[in-house]
Design a protein around this motif. Structure first.
Motif, PDB file in Angstrom:
ATOM      1  N   ILE A  94      52.878  55.447  66.488  1.00  0.00           N
ATOM      2  CA  ILE A  94      53.091  55.449  65.152  1.00  0.00           C
ATOM      3  C   ILE A  94      53.569  56.764  65.605  1.00  0.00           C
ATOM      4  O   ILE A  94      55.176  56.438  64.433  1.00  0.00           O
ATOM      5  N   GLU A  95      53.474  57.848  65.747  1.00  0.00           N
ATOM      6  CA  GLU A  95      54.499  59.096  65.417  1.00  0.00           C
ATOM      7  C   GLU A  95      55.263  58.985  67.013  1.00  0.00           C
ATOM      8  O   GLU A  95      56.530  59.771  66.423  1.00  0.00           O
ATOM      9  N   ALA A  96      56.102  58.869  67.801  1.00  0.00           N
ATOM     10  CA  ALA A  96      56.652  58.205  68.565  1.00  0.00           C
ATOM     11  C   ALA A  96      58.303  58.071  67.954  1.00  0.00           C
ATOM     12  O   ALA A  96      59.505  57.529  67.876  1.00  0.00           O
ATOM     13  N   ARG A  97      57.498  56.860  66.429  1.00  0.00           N
ATOM     14  CA  ARG A  97      58.800  56.222  66.357  1.00  0.00           C
ATOM     15  C   ARG A  97      59.212  57.075  63.978  1.00  0.00           C
ATOM     16  O   ARG A  97      59.260  56.211  63.556  1.00  0.00           O
ATOM     17  N   GLY A  98      58.649  58.335  64.233  1.00  0.00           N
ATOM     18  CA  GLY A  98      58.684  58.499  63.025  1.00  0.00           C
ATOM     19  C   GLY A  98      57.557  58.844  62.371  1.00  0.00           C
ATOM     20  O   GLY A  98      58.099  59.198  60.632  1.00  0.00           O
ATOM     21  N   GLY A  99      56.461  58.387  62.407  1.00  0.00           N
ATOM     22  CA  GLY A  99      55.649  57.342  61.351  1.00  0.00           C
ATOM     23  C   GLY A  99      54.875  59.034  61.322  1.00  0.00           C
ATOM     24  O   GLY A  99      54.470  59.642  61.932  1.00  0.00           O
ATOM     25  N   ARG A 100      53.899  58.111  60.347  1.00  0.00           N
ATOM     26  CA  ARG A 100      52.632  58.825  60.616  1.00  0.00           C
ATOM     27  C   ARG A 100      50.925  57.985  60.718  1.00  0.00           C
ATOM     28  O   ARG A 100      51.331  57.618  60.070  1.00  0.00           O
ATOM     29  N   PHE A 101      50.368  58.785  61.273  1.00  0.00           N
ATOM     30  CA  PHE A 101      49.050  57.694  61.260  1.00  0.00           C
ATOM     31  C   PHE A 101      48.128  58.609  60.976  1.00  0.00           C
ATOM     32  O   PHE A 101      47.445  59.776  61.637  1.00  0.00           O
ATOM     33  N   GLU A 102      46.978  58.509  59.649  1.00  0.00           N
ATOM     34  CA  GLU A 102      46.327  59.504  59.552  1.00  0.00           C
ATOM     35  C   GLU A 102      44.912  58.201  59.920  1.00  0.00           C
ATOM     36  O   GLU A 102      44.450  57.000  59.127  1.00  0.00           O
ATOM     37  N   ILE A 103      43.861  59.487  59.682  1.00  0.00           N
ATOM     38  CA  ILE A 103      42.279  58.691  60.040  1.00  0.00           C
ATOM     39  C   ILE A 103      41.224  59.700  59.260  1.00  0.00           C
ATOM     40  O   ILE A 103      41.178  60.164  59.076  1.00  0.00           O
TER      41      ILE A 103
END
Length: 606
Positions: free
Chosen positions: A578-587
Motif C-alpha cells: 500500500i505505501e509503495a503506491r502512496g497510501g496508508r496502512f493502519e492496524i
C-alpha cells in the motif's frame, strides 16, 4: 547622633574611599572597554534599616557581589547593579550566552568573577592605605532585593543598629550601565578608620563600656594631610609652578629618585617625558581651573616612569592609575596633589579574566559549530533515509508488479495449455467410457474413476488460476471480487459475514484494484489461520479523494509488537504494497478483542 559625626571624621573616610574607588574604576573600564564616571563619595552615619532606602529602595531587585572584611575593623563591601545592568555588563564581557531576561548559571559565575576583580581592586587599596591586617572573604553572588541584601548578618557581626555607610555611584554612559559600590561598617569599628592608622586602635566589639556615640565623639581629629602622609601609595604635591613640594617614599623607591633630590625641583626636570602629555595637561587643569583628572593605565600606557625595580629599567614598568586633584593651602594658594596607585596586579587579573572569557567564547563557538555540524549531519542522514525508503518502496512496488505479472502469465499458460489438454483428455475419456460401457465392465469402471480424478484436477487448476489472477477482479470489478472472496471463505470457516461494498467504485487502475484485493485476501487468510473469529466485516467506500478498505474481526487479537518480529512477513508485505503506491496502512488490535485494518489509497493513484 549625626551632628557628632564631623567633617574631620568624614574627610579621611571619603578620601580613602575615593582613592579605593579610583583604583577600582579603571578595572571596570578595562572590562567594558569604556570610560567609567564616578560620583562624589558619600559618608553617612545612619540607622541600618535606612541603608536600603538610601541606596535605591528596599524592594528594588538587584544583582550583587559582596565580600566581608574582618580584622582591625569589620566591614561589608558590596558591588551592586540593577538586574538589567548586571546582565548587560556580563554580556558585554563574555558575549550573549543565553536568550531571555533571567541570568544563567554561567552568567552568574562570570558576573561573580567581574565583581571579584573590581572589589579586590577596591578592598586591596583600602587595606594598603590603612596598613592593617585583614581577612577578605570570597565573593558571593546574590540576586535579591536591597532589603534582603542588607539584612543583619549571622552571629551578630555587622548587626549594629547604627552603621557607617560609605558609598559612591558610578555609570558607564556608553552602555547605559549604572550601579554603586558601598561599604557598610559597624560604628564600633569607626575609630580605626578615622584615625588613619589601625596599629593602636582597639579591636571592634571590645567591651570597653563606651557606647557607639561615645566612640565617635572620642575619635581623634586627623586632618586629610596627615592621612595622606601615611598612605601606602604614591603621593606627589606640586606648587603653582609645578615644583615638587612632597615626594613620598613610595614614589622615591619606584622612581629611583630620593625625596631630598626631588623636592624643590620642577617635575618636568625629573621626568622630561611628561611634557606635552596627558599628565601635564591634567596638572595644568588642576592648577589653573581646579578641576580633577583621573588617568587610567588601561587607556593610557606608560603614564609615569615608575618601575618595580628601577635598577632593572626599562623592564618592570608599572601599570598605574593617577588621580590629579587641586587643593588650597594657606599661604601657598592652590596646589596640585598627584595620587599614584599601582594596578599592575589588577591588570593581570583583568587580563586573566579576559583570557577566560575568550576561552569561554571559543568554547561556546566550538559547541555551536559542533551543534551545526550535528544538525547538518542529521539532516543529511534524514535525507538519505528518505531517499533509501523511497527507493525501497519503488523496488518493492516493482517486485510486486513483476510477481503479479508472472502469476498472470502462469495463470494464462495453465488456462490455455494445461486447460486445453485436460479438456481434450476429458472428451476422450468420456467417449471411451461410452464405447466399452457393456463389453468390459472392469475397464469401464477404471475409466469412470479416471474421469472423476480428471474433473477434480480441473477444479484444482481453476482454483490455482483464480488464486494467481482472480478472474472475477478482471471481469467484474473490485467490489464483486471481494464479495465472491468473502462468501467463499466464510462458507469454509463458518463466519457471520457483514459486507458494506460500494458497487459504484469502478474503473480503478488494475494495479490499485489488485493491491486492495491482495490486502483483503491476506487479511482473510490470517483471520482463518490465527484469529478464531466468529464475525468478520468488510467495507469498501470512497471518502473524499481516497478509496478506503476496512476489515475487522472479533477474534483473539495479538500484541502489536509482534509485527516487528523478523519473520512477520504477511503484515509487512501488506503495508509495503500500500505505501509503495502512496497510501496508508493502519492496524489496531488488543489481545482478546480482534483486529481492525484500515487501508487508504489516493484517488490519483487509484
Amino acid at each position: 547622633m549625626d551632628t557628632r559625626f564631623s567633617d574631620l571624621h568624614r574627610e579621611p573616610l571619603a578620601e580613602v574611599f575615593d582613592i579605593a574607588m579610583g583604583c577600582a574604576a579603571p578595572a571596570m573600564g578595562r572590562i567594558v572597554n569604556a570610560e567609567v564616571k564616578l560620583g562624589v563619595p558619600q559618608v553617612r552615619l545612619v540607622p541600618r534599616q535606612a541603608v536600603a532606602a538610601l541606596l535605591g529602595g528596599t524592594e528594588q531587585k538587584v544583582y550583587s557581589i559582596t565580600q566581608v572584611l574582618e580584622g582591625d575593623f569589620d566591614a561589608f563591601a558590596m558591588l551592586v547593579f540593577p538586574e538589567a545592568n548586571g546582565l548587560e555588563l556580563v554580556r558585554l564581557t563574555v558575549g550573549e550566552i543565553a536568550d531571555g531576561e533571567s541570568i544563567t548559571e554561567l552568567e552568574r559565575e562570570a558576573l561573580t568573577e567581574i565583581g571579584n576583580l573590581i572589589l579586590n581592586a577596591c578592598t586591596g587599596t583600602v587595606t594598603k592605605l590603612l596598613k592593617g591586617e585583614f581577612h577578605v572573604s570570597l565573593p558571593v553572588f546574590r540576586a535579591s532585593t536591597y532589603g534582603d541584601l542588607l539584612a543583619p548578618q549571622d552571629g551578630g557581626r555587622l548587626a549594629d543598629d547604627v552603621v557607617v555607610l560609605l558609598h559612591i555611584d558610578f555609570c558607564v554612559e556608553q552602555h547605559s550601565i549604572n550601579g554603586h559600590l558601598a561599604f557598610v561598617q559597624d560604628i564600633v569599628s569607626f575609630p580605626a578608620w578615622s584615625s588613619g592608622s589601625t596599629a593602636s586602635s582597639p579591636k571592634p566589639g571590645r567591651a570597653d563600656g563606651m557606647s557607639s556615640a561615645d566612640r565617635i565623639a572620642a575619635a581623634p581629629d586627623t586632618s586629610v594631610a596627615t592621612l595622606l602622609s601615611s598612605l601606602s601609595l604614591g603621593i606627589v604635591v606640586l606648587d603653582q609652578a609645578a615644583n615638587v613640594l612632597h615626594w613620598n617614599d613610595w614614589v622615591a623607591k619606584r622612581a629611583g629618585i630620593a625625596a631630598a633630590e626631588a623636592c624643590g625641583r620642577p617635575l618636568y626636570a625629573l621626568w622630561p617625558s611628561l611634557e606635552g602629555g596627558r599628565v601635564q595637561a591634567g596638572i595644568e587643569q588642576a592648577l589653573q581651573l581646579g578641576q580633577p583628572t583621573l588617568l587610567s593605565g588601561s587607556l593610557n600606557r606608560d603614564l609615569l616612569p615608575l618601575y618595580a625595580d628601577p635598577s632593572r629599567r626599562p623592564q618592570g614598568l608599572l601599570r598605574l592609575t593617577i588621580s590629579i586633584t587641586a587643593f588650597t593651602s594657606e599661604p601657598h594658594g592652590r596646589q596640585c596633589l598627584i595620587q599614584i596607585t599601582d594596578v599592575s596586579a589588577a591588570v593581570e587579573r583583568e587580563a586573566a579574566l579576559r583570557r577566560k572569557a575568550q576561552l569561554l567564547r571559543d568554547s561556546l563557538a566550538q559547541q555551536a559549530s559542533m551543534l551545526r555540524q550535528l544538525e547538518t549531519h542529521n539532516d543529511q542522514l534524514d535525507l538519505l533515509v528518505r531517499e533509501r525508503t523511497a527507493q525501497l518502496n519503488e523496488l518493492a512496488k516493482y517486485l510486486q508488479d513483476v510477481s503479479e505479472q508472472e502469476k498472470a502469465m502462469l495463470a494464462r499458460e495453465l488456462h490455455d495449455e494445461l486447460g486445453g489438454l485436460m479438456t481434450a483428455m476429458r472428451i476422450d475419456l468420456h467417449s471411451s467410457i461410452k464405447l466399452i460401457k457393456d463389453s468390459n465392465p472392469t475397464v469401464h469402471h477404471k475409466l469412470s474413476r479416471a474421469l472423476e480424478y480428471l474433473d477434480s484436477s480441473i477444479n484444482i487448476k481453476r482454483s490455482i488460476i483464480e488464486g494467481m489472477r482472480p478472474t472475477t477482479l478482471t471481469h467484474l470489478g473490485l467490489a464483486t471480487a471481494l464479495r465472491f472472496l468473502a462468501d467463499e471463505m466464510s462458507q469454509v470457516n463458518g463466519w457471520r459475514l457483514e459486507l458494506d461494498l460500494d458497487e459504484d467504485i469502478c474503473a480503478l487502475p488494475e494495479d490499485a484494484s489488485l493491491a486492495l484485493y491482495r490486502v483483503a485476501q491476506e487479511s482473510l487468510t490470517n483471520i482463518a489461520k490465527y484469529a478464531g473469529a466468529g464475525h468478520v466485516s468488510i467495507g469498501l467506500f470512497r471518502s473524499g479523494r481516497m478509496i478506503r478498505l476496512a476489515i475487522r474481526d472479533d477474534g483473539k487479537g495479538f500484541n502489536l509488537q509482534e509485527i516487528d518480529r523478523p519473520r512477520s512477513h504477511g503484515l509487512a508485505g501488506m503495508r509495503s504494497r500500500i505505501e509503495a503506491r502512496g497510501g496508508r496502512f493502519e492496524i489496531s488490535t488488543t489481545e482478546g478483542q480482534g483486529v481492525a485494518i484500515q487501508v487508504s489509497l489516493p484517488v490519483e493513484t487509484a
